[in-house]
Design a protein around this motif. Structure first.
Motif, PDB file in Angstrom:
ATOM      1  N   ARG A  19      56.297 -21.717  -0.358  1.00 18.78           N
ATOM      2  CA  ARG A  19      55.659 -22.671   0.544  1.00 18.78           C
ATOM      3  C   ARG A  19      54.294 -22.170   1.001  1.00 18.78           C
ATOM      4  O   ARG A  19      53.352 -22.963   1.142  1.00 18.78           O
ATOM      5  N   PHE A  20      54.183 -20.859   1.218  1.00 22.79           N
ATOM      6  CA  PHE A  20      52.893 -20.307   1.636  1.00 22.79           C
ATOM      7  C   PHE A  20      51.842 -20.499   0.543  1.00 22.79           C
ATOM      8  O   PHE A  20      50.703 -20.903   0.834  1.00 22.79           O
ATOM      9  N   VAL A  21      52.203 -20.216  -0.702  1.00 25.99           N
ATOM     10  CA  VAL A  21      51.247 -20.386  -1.798  1.00 25.99           C
ATOM     11  C   VAL A  21      50.831 -21.839  -1.928  1.00 25.99           C
ATOM     12  O   VAL A  21      49.638 -22.161  -2.081  1.00 25.99           O
ATOM     13  N   ALA A  22      51.811 -22.741  -1.841  1.00 26.85           N
ATOM     14  CA  ALA A  22      51.483 -24.161  -1.970  1.00 26.85           C
ATOM     15  C   ALA A  22      50.621 -24.646  -0.807  1.00 26.85           C
ATOM     16  O   ALA A  22      49.620 -25.348  -1.013  1.00 26.85           O
ATOM     17  N   ASN A  23      50.992 -24.268   0.414  1.00 26.81           N
ATOM     18  CA  ASN A  23      50.216 -24.709   1.576  1.00 26.81           C
ATOM     19  C   ASN A  23      48.809 -24.125   1.577  1.00 26.81           C
ATOM     20  O   ASN A  23      47.834 -24.815   1.886  1.00 26.81           O
ATOM     21  N   ALA A  24      48.703 -22.827   1.252  1.00 24.44           N
ATOM     22  CA  ALA A  24      47.382 -22.203   1.207  1.00 24.44           C
ATOM     23  C   ALA A  24      46.502 -22.841   0.143  1.00 24.44           C
ATOM     24  O   ALA A  24      45.301 -23.074   0.350  1.00 24.44           O
ATOM     25  N   SER A  25      47.103 -23.168  -1.000  1.00 25.03           N
ATOM     26  CA  SER A  25      46.323 -23.798  -2.064  1.00 25.03           C
ATOM     27  C   SER A  25      45.840 -25.172  -1.647  1.00 25.03           C
ATOM     28  O   SER A  25      44.688 -25.556  -1.899  1.00 25.03           O
ATOM     29  N   HIS A  26      46.717 -25.922  -0.990  1.00 29.04           N
ATOM     30  CA  HIS A  26      46.315 -27.244  -0.514  1.00 29.04           C
ATOM     31  C   HIS A  26      45.195 -27.140   0.530  1.00 29.04           C
ATOM     32  O   HIS A  26      44.236 -27.931   0.515  1.00 29.04           O
ATOM     33  N   GLU A  27      45.311 -26.187   1.424  1.00 34.78           N
ATOM     34  CA  GLU A  27      44.287 -26.031   2.465  1.00 34.78           C
ATOM     35  C   GLU A  27      42.951 -25.607   1.882  1.00 34.78           C
ATOM     36  O   GLU A  27      41.885 -25.983   2.392  1.00 34.78           O
ATOM     37  N   LEU A  28      42.960 -24.825   0.822  1.00 34.90           N
ATOM     38  CA  LEU A  28      41.713 -24.355   0.219  1.00 34.90           C
ATOM     39  C   LEU A  28      41.037 -25.443  -0.607  1.00 34.90           C
ATOM     40  O   LEU A  28      39.836 -25.335  -0.900  1.00 34.90           O
ATOM     41  N   ARG A  29      41.784 -26.436  -1.016  1.00 28.49           N
ATOM     42  CA  ARG A  29      41.177 -27.491  -1.819  1.00 28.49           C
ATOM     43  C   ARG A  29      40.123 -28.275  -1.031  1.00 28.49           C
ATOM     44  O   ARG A  29      39.092 -28.661  -1.575  1.00 28.49           O
TER      45      ARG A  29
END
Length: 387
Positions: free
Chosen positions: A172-182
């Motif tokens: 979840r951290f990887v997915a959330n961080a990736s979404h936030e960086l987009r």
């Protein structure tokens, strides 16, 4: 020498205890029979003189010794026959009881070790999961008396619970961080494009903008790869019918634009599969893109094949290129790991391409195999379950 299993050891212990108890019982019985066996004919040897003295027949006194010896011989023979019969029949009974005890001990040991077998089966299923962290949702949930085995199973369940939360939180951290960086990356790209497209923008600003756009695109590709990797490590909730031949044809047309001078040979036989079309397209794109990117030899080529091997859909991508050592194959499938020559040569890439390929294949219940091609290059084969 192969060691006995715990069940075998317990069986030997149970059988040995029964055998020892039988031997002790037989020995005690033998001693008691030997000491307390009654005299035959109801006459004791000590009473023979009295019998002879009261007998009216003459000459009986002279035959006392002969009669005594005869009676003693008969007594000894009867006693010896009785003891021999006891030993023979007792030995046969002991053998039968020992065999029954071993069989009973085998069943009893299996019954006692059944909870441990349940723990072993659960651990084996979790260890055999395709991806790290998958299968941790399983629990032993052992029922029965609260003994040492139950305590072990409950402790194992608690460990699985903590590991499951840890892996789930990491994904979840990887997915959330990736979404936030987009979002900031998209904003940066829009601002740079606006700056370089202004009519009064100087040449230096345009060149700087082009460099920033290239860096931004590289970061967007990294974020996209991380999102794909995180999604592919989750269980597939929906599957649709997909033909790998159609996916490969579309991907080759798109990826071939990156290297128009490099021939891509295709042999696309129907390969129907069930899965996520987006993830399967990304798997195919990564394989073809890697084959084109790392094809650094003159007169190089790429070959893409699809078809059924048995009843399983298969995708094979072969490319020419530098010679790859066999021990480097596993390194290429690890995230953010690249071969040393790629880092020195500055080949653009993050080391996520083949990692995503393996993750997507495992999410579909398939496998990925790779081996060096003779003369240089790589052969990668993806095999999926039958549709």
């Amino acid at each position: 020498m192969k060691l006995l299993t715990i069940r075998g050891r317990l069986t030997l212990i149970y059988g040995g205890l029964f055998l020892l108890a039988g031997v002790v019982l037989l020995a005690v019985t033998y001693v008691l029979v030997d000491q307390r066996m009654p005299q035959p004919f109801g006459v004791k040897v000590s009473d023979l003189p009295k019998v002879a003295a009261t007998s009216p027949k003459p000459g009986n006194g002279q035959n006392i010794e002969t009669l005594r010896a005869l009676v003693e011989e008969v007594q000894d023979e009867a006693k010896r026959n009785a003891l021999e019969s006891l030993l023979t029949q007792g030995g046969i009974a002991l053998i039968v009881v020992s065999a029954v005890a071993i069989a009973f001990g085998w069943l009893l040991a299996g019954r006692a070790l059944q909870p441990l077998q349940q723990v072993t089966d659960t651990a084996r299923r979790i260890a055999g999961a395709d991806t790290a962290g998958r299968g941790l949702h399983e629990r032993i949930a052992l029922v029965g008396p609260r003994d040492e085995v139950r305590e072990l199973a409950d402790t194992f369940d608690q460990m699985l619970e903590r590991l499951d939360r840890s892996f789930d939180g990491q994904r979840r951290f990887v997915a959330n961080a990736s979404h936030e960086l987009r979002t900031p990356l998209a904003l940066n790209r829009a601002l740079v494009e606006l700056a370089v497209t202004r009519p009064d923008a100087p040449e230096e600003t345009r060149r700087l903008g082009e460099s920033l756009l290239a860096v931004n695109e590289r970061h967007e590709r990294l974020i996209d790869g991380l999102l794909t990797l995180a999604d592919s490590e989750n269980e597939l909730t929906e599957r649709t019918a997909v033909d790998l031949a159609e996916v490969c044809a579309h991907v080759i047309d798109q990826a071939g634009k990156q290297a128009p001078d490099l021939p891509v040979h295709r042999s696309l036989a129907p390969a129907p599969a069930n899965g996520d079309p987006v993830l399967l397209e990304r798997l195919t794109f990564n394989l073809v893109e890697n084959a084109l990117r790392h094809n650094l030899t003159a007169d190089g080529w790429v070959e893409v094949r699809t078809g059924l091997v048995g009843d399983r859909p298969t995708l094979m991508v072969t490319n020419t290129g530098p010679v790859i050592a066999g021990y480097d194959i596993e390194t290429m499938f690890q995230p953010f790991r690249r071969l040393s020559r790629e880092r020195v040569a500055g080949t653009r890439g993050f080391g996520l391409g083949l990692s995503i390929v393996r993750a997507v294949a495992r999410a579909h219940g398939g496998t990925v195999e790779a081996y060096p091609r003779p003369g240089g290059g790589l052969v990668v084969t993806v095999t999926l379950p039958a549709a």
